[in-house]
Design a protein around this motif. Sequence first.
Motif, mmCIF file in Angstrom:
data_model
loop_
_atom_site.group_PDB
_atom_site.id
_atom_site.type_symbol
_atom_site.label_atom_id
_atom_site.label_comp_id
_atom_site.label_asym_id
_atom_site.label_seq_id
_atom_site.Cartn_x
_atom_site.Cartn_y
_atom_site.Cartn_z
ATOM 1 N N GLY A 87 19.260 25.914 -13.098
ATOM 2 C CA GLY A 87 19.425 24.979 -14.216
ATOM 3 C C GLY A 87 19.820 24.463 -14.988
ATOM 4 O O GLY A 87 19.350 23.574 -15.242
ATOM 5 N N GLY A 88 20.500 23.450 -13.244
ATOM 6 C CA GLY A 88 21.374 22.036 -13.295
ATOM 7 C C GLY A 88 20.664 21.415 -13.624
ATOM 8 O O GLY A 88 20.294 20.019 -13.887
ATOM 9 N N ALA A 89 19.464 21.261 -12.473
ATOM 10 C CA ALA A 89 17.698 20.633 -12.606
ATOM 11 C C ALA A 89 17.509 20.197 -13.839
ATOM 12 O O ALA A 89 16.830 18.475 -14.039
ATOM 13 C CB ALA A 89 16.711 21.388 -11.279
ATOM 14 N N PHE A 90 17.785 20.687 -15.029
ATOM 15 C CA PHE A 90 17.448 19.971 -16.466
ATOM 16 C C PHE A 90 17.731 18.482 -16.472
ATOM 17 O O PHE A 90 16.481 17.674 -17.290
ATOM 18 C CB PHE A 90 17.012 20.573 -17.348
ATOM 19 N N VAL A 91 18.886 18.544 -16.110
ATOM 20 C CA VAL A 91 20.084 17.200 -16.368
ATOM 21 C C VAL A 91 18.256 16.178 -16.163
ATOM 22 O O VAL A 91 18.653 15.090 -16.469
ATOM 23 C CB VAL A 91 20.871 17.054 -15.852
ATOM 24 N N LEU A 92 17.947 16.066 -15.005
ATOM 25 C CA LEU A 92 16.638 15.214 -14.071
ATOM 26 C C LEU A 92 16.200 14.705 -15.375
ATOM 27 O O LEU A 92 15.581 13.613 -15.500
ATOM 28 C CB LEU A 92 15.510 15.315 -13.254
ATOM 29 N N LEU A 93 15.562 15.088 -17.137
ATOM 30 C CA LEU A 93 14.435 15.076 -17.630
ATOM 31 C C LEU A 93 14.830 13.741 -18.271
ATOM 32 O O LEU A 93 14.925 12.973 -19.396
ATOM 33 C CB LEU A 93 14.620 15.911 -18.642
ATOM 34 N N PHE A 94 16.789 13.814 -18.471
ATOM 35 C CA PHE A 94 17.069 12.691 -18.788
ATOM 36 C C PHE A 94 17.577 11.355 -18.976
ATOM 37 O O PHE A 94 16.534 10.460 -19.080
ATOM 38 C CB PHE A 94 18.578 12.869 -19.821
ATOM 39 N N PRO A 95 17.074 10.800 -17.478
ATOM 40 C CA PRO A 95 17.185 10.083 -17.160
ATOM 41 C C PRO A 95 15.273 10.010 -16.851
ATOM 42 O O PRO A 95 14.785 8.641 -17.259
ATOM 43 C CB PRO A 95 17.816 10.055 -15.742
ATOM 44 N N LEU A 96 14.531 10.091 -16.669
ATOM 45 C CA LEU A 96 12.926 10.671 -16.518
ATOM 46 C C LEU A 96 12.723 10.312 -18.099
ATOM 47 O O LEU A 96 11.657 9.697 -18.243
ATOM 48 C CB LEU A 96 12.486 11.660 -16.114
ATOM 49 N N ILE A 97 13.288 10.380 -19.397
ATOM 50 C CA ILE A 97 12.808 10.632 -20.595
ATOM 51 C C ILE A 97 13.142 8.970 -21.066
ATOM 52 O O ILE A 97 12.572 7.884 -20.907
ATOM 53 C CB ILE A 97 12.874 11.399 -21.969
ATOM 54 N N GLY A 98 14.101 8.389 -19.854
ATOM 55 C CA GLY A 98 15.146 6.835 -20.574
ATOM 56 C C GLY A 98 13.938 6.024 -19.423
ATOM 57 O O GLY A 98 13.691 5.014 -20.674
ATOM 58 N N VAL A 99 13.788 6.460 -18.809
ATOM 59 C CA VAL A 99 12.877 5.171 -17.904
ATOM 60 C C VAL A 99 11.124 5.315 -18.234
ATOM 61 O O VAL A 99 11.134 4.225 -18.568
ATOM 62 C CB VAL A 99 12.955 5.789 -17.181
ATOM 63 N N GLY A 100 11.219 6.461 -19.021
ATOM 64 C CA GLY A 100 9.844 6.294 -20.024
ATOM 65 C C GLY A 100 9.608 5.776 -21.239
ATOM 66 O O GLY A 100 8.634 4.507 -21.438
ATOM 67 N N ILE A 101 10.677 5.781 -21.628
ATOM 68 C CA ILE A 101 10.769 5.022 -23.028
ATOM 69 C C ILE A 101 10.435 3.351 -22.747
ATOM 70 O O ILE A 101 10.261 2.593 -23.173
ATOM 71 C CB ILE A 101 11.928 4.914 -23.735
ATOM 72 N N MET A 102 11.573 3.143 -21.336
ATOM 73 C CA MET A 102 11.752 1.650 -21.109
ATOM 74 C C MET A 102 10.075 0.850 -20.843
ATOM 75 O O MET A 102 10.205 0.097 -21.063
ATOM 76 C CB MET A 102 12.767 1.677 -19.767
ATOM 77 N N VAL A 103 9.817 2.118 -19.925
ATOM 78 C CA VAL A 103 8.382 1.478 -19.770
ATOM 79 C C VAL A 103 6.899 1.028 -20.452
ATOM 80 O O VAL A 103 6.395 0.873 -20.638
ATOM 81 C CB VAL A 103 7.487 2.233 -18.419
ATOM 82 N N LEU A 104 7.542 2.220 -21.480
ATOM 83 C CA LEU A 104 6.361 2.332 -22.451
ATOM 84 C C LEU A 104 6.343 1.074 -23.525
ATOM 85 O O LEU A 104 5.950 0.214 -23.942
ATOM 86 C CB LEU A 104 6.186 3.521 -23.774
ATOM 87 N N PHE A 105 7.763 0.355 -23.485
ATOM 88 C CA PHE A 105 8.261 -0.459 -24.263
ATOM 89 C C PHE A 105 7.809 -1.712 -23.683
ATOM 90 O O PHE A 105 7.349 -2.474 -23.236
ATOM 91 C CB PHE A 105 9.637 -0.282 -24.262
#
Length: 262
Positions: free
Chosen positions: A150-168
């Motif tokens: 279940g700890g693998a879900f923490v990967l979502l946080f950096p992926l979301i962050g990187v996605g937001i910055m790429v979109l920006f």
Amino acid sequence: MKVTADDIAQLLASAPPRLVPAHVAKAARRRSASTAGAVVGLIFAVMGLGFTTLFFPRHFRDEWRLAGRGAEATSGVVTAVTRTNLKVNKRPVMDTTFAFTPAGGKRQTADCYTTGSRWSVGETVRVRYLPDDTTVACIEGGRLDEVGWGGAFVLLFPLIGVGIMVLFLRQRMGTRRLLLSGQTAELDVLAVEQTGTRVNNQYVYKITLSAPAGGPPVVIRRTNPADIGLAQRHVAQKQPVFALYDPAKPSRLILPEGLIEP
């Protein structure tokens, strides 16, 4: 330095590739993508990397090998049960130390984790281990990481962050390309509608425009008040609005008049 109507008139009159004044480019970047979005993305990425370091199941490969046919099993005995500082679903994560003797080897100890207490000191348990690396061992029903898969879900946080910055970055780069090389067109504003979506506490508006090169109308979505107000005025007065657009994708456009500052 404010963007004036003369600045926009000169911009629209110039043939691409244009020489865009620095203050016009700055205003366009500011309108196209909020710096606050990039900050949020950076926070998500940094925090996510921290969470990933703490909670990601680093022993997932060993877990996989222990579940395979190459692992062997033997009996063991629990020597200690300790409560960790972590909880999963409000239940404490327990660290269980056990001893076992691999085939042809010496007695050794290892640790595994469970959510909630499952075994007590002195209890006999079944242990799976790798014959080629007996330091990799776990009681059947336990896990090698404190949080587990279940700890693998923490990967979502950096992926979301990187996605937001790429979109920006993509939005800002797209705006710069339109200023430099976008084609000029006069478009009719067909409708301006408020949607139920909010971004940074601002409602998203759907603006429907006639197509720059013919065809079906194009729809853009905006949150900045300048573009929304500009579109509302033009739809009310039934006047066309100037746009800079990408011929390869007409819906990719900006409204330069929205950059004019009072």
